[in-house]
Design a protein around this motif. Structure first.
Motif, PDB file in Angstrom:
ATOM      1  N   LEU A  19       0.827  -1.209   0.000  1.00  0.00           N
ATOM      2  CA  LEU A  19       0.000   0.000   0.000  1.00  0.00           C
ATOM      3  C   LEU A  19       0.862   1.261   0.000  1.00  0.00           C
ATOM      4  N   GLU A  20       1.943   1.252   0.756  1.00  0.00           N
ATOM      5  CA  GLU A  20       2.856   2.398   0.767  1.00  0.00           C
ATOM      6  C   GLU A  20       3.481   2.607  -0.607  1.00  0.00           C
ATOM      7  N   ARG A  21       3.831   1.504  -1.275  1.00  0.00           N
ATOM      8  CA  ARG A  21       4.407   1.592  -2.618  1.00  0.00           C
ATOM      9  C   ARG A  21       3.393   2.177  -3.592  1.00  0.00           C
ATOM     10  N   GLN A  22       2.145   1.742  -3.498  1.00  0.00           N
ATOM     11  CA  GLN A  22       1.098   2.259  -4.373  1.00  0.00           C
ATOM     12  C   GLN A  22       0.859   3.747  -4.135  1.00  0.00           C
ATOM     13  N   ILE A  23       0.880   4.164  -2.885  1.00  0.00           N
ATOM     14  CA  ILE A  23       0.707   5.585  -2.567  1.00  0.00           C
ATOM     15  C   ILE A  23       1.860   6.391  -3.156  1.00  0.00           C
ATOM     16  N   ALA A  24       3.078   5.909  -2.987  1.00  0.00           N
ATOM     17  CA  ALA A  24       4.249   6.605  -3.527  1.00  0.00           C
ATOM     18  C   ALA A  24       4.160   6.703  -5.047  1.00  0.00           C
ATOM     19  N   GLU A  26       1.442   6.783  -6.908  1.00  0.00           N
ATOM     20  CA  GLU A  26       0.423   7.772  -7.258  1.00  0.00           C
ATOM     21  C   GLU A  26       0.950   9.196  -7.050  1.00  0.00           C
ATOM     22  N   GLU A  27       1.749   9.393  -6.007  1.00  0.00           N
ATOM     23  CA  GLU A  27       2.350  10.709  -5.774  1.00  0.00           C
ATOM     24  C   GLU A  27       3.309  11.066  -6.903  1.00  0.00           C
ATOM     25  N   ILE A  28       4.078  10.095  -7.367  1.00  0.00           N
ATOM     26  CA  ILE A  28       5.005  10.339  -8.478  1.00  0.00           C
ATOM     27  C   ILE A  28       4.227  10.693  -9.742  1.00  0.00           C
TER      28      ILE A  28
END
Length: 66
Positions: A19-24, A26-28
């Motif tokens: 989930l943290e990877r997916q959030i990162a 999306e931020e990118i």
């Protein structure tokens, strides 16, 4: 280093990391969109006009004060 006692903890941490990877990611993608917008010529023109307007007001004030 974290020591796991059971698979449930491992799976929980893997889910959190995913989930943290997916959030990162999306931020990118959001940053990419923002930079692409900033690089458009229309944005440059608007920035130039804003700068010219501020500079013009300063010059006008300078002439009024003298």
């Amino acid at each position: 280093m974290k020591i796991y006692k059971n698979m449930k903890d491992v799976e929980r941490d893997l889910k959190i990391f995913n989930l943290e990877r997916q959030i990162a990611w999306e931020e990118i993608k959001g940053l990419k969109e923002e930079y692409m917008e900033d690089l458009k010529p229309a944005h440059w023109i608007q920035t130039g006009l804003n700068f010219a307007g501020k500079y013009g007001v300063l010059m006008l004030l300078k002439k009024i004060i003298k």
